[in-house]
Design an enzyme around this catalytic site. Structure first.
Site, PDB file in Angstrom:
ATOM      1  N   HIS A   1      -4.951 -47.223  46.560  1.00  0.00           N
ATOM      2  CA  HIS A   1      -7.035 -46.868  45.906  1.00  0.00           C
ATOM      3  C   HIS A   1      -7.612 -47.638  47.773  1.00  0.00           C
ATOM      4  CE1 HIS A   1      -6.496 -45.853  42.803  1.00  0.00           C
ATOM      5  NE2 HIS A   1      -7.040 -45.045  42.461  1.00  0.00           N
TER       6      HIS A   1
ATOM      7  N   ASP B   1       2.759 -40.641  41.710  1.00  0.00           N
ATOM      8  CA  ASP B   1       1.499 -41.815  41.949  1.00  0.00           C
ATOM      9  C   ASP B   1       1.535 -41.205  39.726  1.00  0.00           C
ATOM     10  OD1 ASP B   1      -0.153 -43.935  41.947  1.00  0.00           O
ATOM     11  OD2 ASP B   1      -1.620 -42.787  42.431  1.00  0.00           O
ATOM     12  N   SER B   2       0.574 -42.144  39.367  1.00  0.00           N
ATOM     13  CA  SER B   2      -0.464 -41.944  37.976  1.00  0.00           C
ATOM     14  C   SER B   2      -0.964 -41.657  38.114  1.00  0.00           C
ATOM     15  CB  SER B   2      -0.720 -44.299  37.619  1.00  0.00           C
ATOM     16  OG  SER B   2      -1.793 -43.997  38.679  1.00  0.00           O
TER      17      SER B   2
ATOM     18  N   CYS C   1       3.101 -45.774  43.300  1.00  0.00           N
ATOM     19  CA  CYS C   1       2.607 -46.648  43.071  1.00  0.00           C
ATOM     20  C   CYS C   1       2.920 -47.723  42.476  1.00  0.00           C
ATOM     21  CB  CYS C   1       2.903 -45.874  41.350  1.00  0.00           C
ATOM     22  SG  CYS C   1       1.930 -46.839  40.141  1.00  0.00           S
TER      23      CYS C   1
ATOM     24  N   CYS D   1      -2.476 -52.281  46.799  1.00  0.00           N
ATOM     25  CA  CYS D   1      -2.612 -50.682  46.123  1.00  0.00           C
ATOM     26  C   CYS D   1      -3.093 -49.420  46.721  1.00  0.00           C
ATOM     27  CB  CYS D   1      -4.211 -51.083  44.959  1.00  0.00           C
ATOM     28  SG  CYS D   1      -4.746 -49.534  43.908  1.00  0.00           S
TER      29      CYS D   1
ATOM     30  N   GLU E   1     -12.468 -44.677  43.556  1.00  0.00           N
ATOM     31  CA  GLU E   1     -12.309 -43.433  42.429  1.00  0.00           C
ATOM     32  C   GLU E   1     -13.373 -42.875  42.181  1.00  0.00           C
ATOM     33  OE1 GLU E   1      -9.516 -41.604  39.279  1.00  0.00           O
ATOM     34  OE2 GLU E   1      -8.061 -43.148  40.615  1.00  0.00           O
TER      35      GLU E   1
END
Length: 273
Positions: free
Chosen positions: A192, A14-15, A77, A190, A158
């Site tokens: 997150h 993932d990024s 991702c 997403c 985050e």
């Protein structure tokens, strides 16, 4: 498939650390599999990078995951799945199988919501790329997709800002947007967003199904391994996972705990020496 392949790890990249929600879901449904996770924290977020840049990073990360003898590489991702999946598959060739996070969700939506209206929230990159709309339209299942870019959510999560009234207000102002009116289900597109699934579910009070992409992807990986005879056999001890990041800071270590749900040791592995 020869039997020794099943003992090899699953590579997940993932990024950043968002993909750990996918890794956590995979570890939950496949408790005997060893995971090697790579978070390209030096280049996050991928959402505002060019396709060429994302492809270059992805290929470099795959070199590391192939060195670790991964049997499967999961692109955890949305941006990298959209920009680099075909290229990575070609690059990796027969050395490992490559899976992405978009196709399993599209397939699930096509089966479960044919002829119905569903919503989708994600980063600007994911929503503006129209990748979900194109793939869902190709299914020809009569699914009406209504998408909304929700750019404040990932940075908010985050920073650990997801269980308070400020977060509640931001989530509510997005979910009350007219773009999401009349939906029967909402795709969290997403990595997150599983961390705010509870707040989103509470908002809808059972009127709208909330589709956690990490669960859908984990179920797909489980099914794929079984189908291909690649699943690891139960061992005496629990598997030891490895976590690499291309740039190391304390805050990544903090966030990693939140995203993976347990203590994790991060190893620093710069992509370019």
């Amino acid at each position: 498939m020869n039997p020794d392949l099943s003992t090899r790890p699953i590579g997940v990249f993932d990024s950043g650390i968002g993909g750990l929600t996918v890794a956590r879901a995979v570890a939950r449904v496949l408790p005997h599999e060893r995971l090697v996770y790579f978070g390209d924290t030096a280049h996050l977020p991928y959402g505002d990078k060019s396709t060429a840049a994302i492809q270059a990073y992805s290929v470099k990360i795959c070199d590391l995951l192939l060195k670790q003898q991964c049997k499967v590489i999961l692109i955890a991702c949305n941006s990298a799945s959209a920009a680099a999946y075909e290229l990575v598959r070609e690059y990796v060739g027969s050395k490992a199988r490559v899976l992405n996070v978009i196709d399993p969700i599209v397939a699930h939506v096509g089966q479960a919501y044919a002829g119905r209206t569903i919503g989708l929230i994600g980063t600007k990159q994911t929503v503006n790329s129209n990748v979900y709309r194109k793939k869902i339209d190709e299914l020809d299942a009569g699914v009406q997709l209504q998408s909304l870019a929700t750019p404040l959510l990932a940075p908010m999560i985050e920073e650990g800002f997801f269980d308070n009234s400020i977060a509640g207000n931001i989530i509510e102002s997005y979910l009350t947007n007219p773009a999401l009116e009349g939906i029967e289900a909402l795709v969290l597109a997403c990595t997150h967003y599983p961390l705010i699934k509870k707040q989103i579910t509470d908002f809808y009070q059972g009127r709208t199904a909330v589709l956690d992409a990490s669960d859908v992807v984990a179920a797909h990986v489980q099914h794929y391994l079984q189908q291909q005879n690649l699943a690891a056999q139960p061992g005496k001890a629990a598997p030891v996972h490895h976590f690499y990041v291309s740039d190391f800071t304390r805050s990544f270590e903090e966030s990693t705990r939140i995203f993976f749900g347990q203590e994790v040791h991060l190893e620093h592995y710069p992509l370019w020496e």
